[in-house]
Scaffold this active site. Structure first.
Site, mmCIF file in Angstrom:
data_model
loop_
_atom_site.group_PDB
_atom_site.id
_atom_site.type_symbol
_atom_site.label_atom_id
_atom_site.label_comp_id
_atom_site.label_asym_id
_atom_site.label_seq_id
_atom_site.Cartn_x
_atom_site.Cartn_y
_atom_site.Cartn_z
ATOM 1 N N THR A 161 -5.439 13.711 8.310
ATOM 2 C CA THR A 161 -6.794 13.304 8.690
ATOM 3 C C THR A 161 -7.295 14.027 9.928
ATOM 4 O O THR A 161 -8.478 14.345 10.030
ATOM 5 C CB THR A 161 -6.805 11.776 8.950
ATOM 6 O OG1 THR A 161 -6.491 11.135 7.726
ATOM 7 C CG2 THR A 161 -8.165 11.291 9.421
ATOM 8 N N SER B 79 -0.680 14.308 3.670
ATOM 9 C CA SER B 79 0.771 14.102 3.774
ATOM 10 C C SER B 79 1.365 13.352 2.589
ATOM 11 O O SER B 79 2.579 13.292 2.442
ATOM 12 C CB SER B 79 1.130 13.413 5.088
ATOM 13 O OG SER B 79 0.854 12.044 5.038
ATOM 14 N N ASP C 9 0.349 9.135 6.674
ATOM 15 C CA ASP C 9 0.951 8.381 5.561
ATOM 16 C C ASP C 9 2.455 8.583 5.420
ATOM 17 O O ASP C 9 3.183 7.624 5.157
ATOM 18 C CB ASP C 9 0.244 8.731 4.239
ATOM 19 C CG ASP C 9 -1.190 8.207 4.200
ATOM 20 O OD1 ASP C 9 -1.549 7.387 5.061
ATOM 21 O OD2 ASP C 9 -1.949 8.617 3.303
ATOM 22 N N THR D 278 7.823 3.338 11.678
ATOM 23 C CA THR D 278 7.182 2.995 10.399
ATOM 24 C C THR D 278 5.672 2.940 10.620
ATOM 25 O O THR D 278 5.225 2.493 11.669
ATOM 26 C CB THR D 278 7.690 1.608 9.939
ATOM 27 O OG1 THR D 278 9.090 1.730 9.673
ATOM 28 C CG2 THR D 278 7.004 1.119 8.681
ATOM 29 N N GLN E 282 13.950 -6.087 3.854
ATOM 30 C CA GLN E 282 12.500 -5.977 3.642
ATOM 31 C C GLN E 282 11.729 -6.352 4.916
ATOM 32 O O GLN E 282 10.529 -6.114 4.997
ATOM 33 C CB GLN E 282 12.072 -6.888 2.484
ATOM 34 C CG GLN E 282 12.592 -6.393 1.144
ATOM 35 C CD GLN E 282 12.333 -7.353 0.002
ATOM 36 O OE1 GLN E 282 11.412 -8.158 0.037
ATOM 37 N NE2 GLN E 282 13.158 -7.265 -1.035
ATOM 38 N N CYS E 283 12.430 -6.951 5.874
ATOM 39 C CA CYS E 283 11.765 -7.291 7.150
ATOM 40 C C CYS E 283 11.634 -6.025 7.990
ATOM 41 O O CYS E 283 12.512 -5.174 7.979
ATOM 42 C CB CYS E 283 12.600 -8.284 7.956
ATOM 43 S SG CYS E 283 12.827 -9.846 7.130
#
Ligand code: ASP
Length: 356
Positions: free
Chosen positions: A26, A71, A103, A179, A291-292
């Site tokens: 971007t 990306s 991304d 993340t 998943q946390c």
């Protein structure tokens, strides 16, 4: 064939030299007049929008991926290309800034952290949520501070941040701990299981005790191979046996990042444990990642986790998914023996996991 070309080099001499690598994203995008969608644009356009770069005390050279990409189109082959761009010019620069779409930035930063062993210079990834040509862009601040961090040295002349980082929204985070957390806020990234390496407010504060210390007497060792025979899957209540079996018995697949519940827990269905055991026995490396976003896998905490360990599943500790999947690609390109890959997965090799 995808190629990369040197496009632009300018500015004064002085102390530090930084290579600014533009891959796309971007930050350099423009709106397509026909579709209205954002699409990658060339580097000249981006640089014209940041005349402030000319005020730097640092010599900045530039390098462009041609064509620049969104990306979402990033791939292991391009990670290899990027590693070559850095490794081939490693001795010519004091630091590297990589402009990249947000991304998949965390995947690329993670992959590079494994591919550039004993990194003694900064490799700082950044980008933006709004294109650099827009009035409210976050791109300028991200770019300018990233260059400053990439050029920074301590009293001994060593890089202050000799590691792969992501600079965004005023913070430098360890690349393989990071993340993307928001598609909306300027503060797009977080490293939930590791504190910030640098905080940039009025002053740029380096938290030296959190930053990796390489052996400055040894050369950086680049690696260019990756093996992407890996898959990520998430468990959920109602996950089907036939589908899991299908994945586990995929012939060329070497490893699985299994996203489990909470502190690394899974349903206790006998079929699941049996399938995982079979996978392990057939040489698949199965890594347990929660998943946390925050916290670590502790397979001994609940019975539901304990059984996974018995099935040969290895702990990913507090690793991000991005880090686990790229670490597996890196390790399995080096080691044929799945036991060796398992052994290395539970070792902290680039600051990517916290071992208790
Ligand atoms: N889709 C864009 C990319 O990842 C988003 C961004 O740059 O923020 O390339």
């Amino acid at each position: 064939m995808f190629c990369i070309v040197l496009t632009y080099s300018y500015l004064c001499n002085m102390q530090s030299k930084v290579l600014l690598i533009y891959t796309g994203g971007t930050i350099g995008m423009n709106r397509n007049p026909d579709t209205g969608a954002l699409e990658p644009f060339d580097f000249e356009h981006l640089l014209q929008n940041v005349p402030e770069l000319q005020q730097f005390d640092t010599q900045i050279a530039t390098y462009q991926f041609n064509p620049p990409i969104d990306s979402s189109d990033m791939s292991p082959r391009l990670w290899t290309d990027l590693s070559h761009v850095i490794a081939d010019r490693y001795d010519d620069y004091d630091g590297f800034v990589v402009l990249h779409g947000t991304d998949t930035m965390a995947y690329t930063a993670s992959a590079l952290s494994y591919m550039l062993e004993n990194l003694t210079k900064p490799v700082i990834f950044t980008g933006s949520q709004l294109p650099i040509g827009q009035l409210r862009t976050d791109g300028k601040e991200n770019l300018i501070t990233s260059i400053e961090i990439a050029a920074a040295k301590d009293e001994e002349g060593h890089a202050r941040v000799p590691e792969v980082g992501i600079f965004f929204g005023g913070h430098l985070l360890r690349g393989n701990r990071t993340t993307k957390q928001s598609a909306e806020e300027f503060n797009a990234f977080e490293s939930f299981n590791y504190p910030h390496l640098v905080d940039a407010g009025v002053n740029i504060v380096y938290h030296s005790n959190r930053i990796l210390k390489p052996d400055f007497t040894k050369p950086m060792k680049p690696h260019f191979r990756l093996d992407n025979n890996v898959i990520i899957f998430s468990l959920f209540p109602g996950v089907r046996e036939d589908l899991i079996r299908h994945i586990i018995h995929t012939p060329n697949l070497k490893s699985i990042v299994m996203r489990t519940f909470g502190s690394g827990n899974a349903p206790q269905s006998p079929w699941l444990l049996k399938a995982l055991k079979e996978g392990t026995r057939n040489g698949k490396v199965i890594v347990n990642i929660s998943q946390c976003m925050q916290g670590a896998v502790e397979m001994r905490r609940y019975d539901t986790g304990y059984h996974l360990q018995e099935a040969g599943v290895v702990s990913g500790y507090d690793s991000t998914v991005e880090s686990a999947v790229t670490k597996l690609m890196f390790l399995q390109s080096h080691y044929d023996n799945p036991d060796k890959v398992r052994e290395m997965m539970i070792r902290n090799i680039r600051g990517e996991i916290s071992l208790l």
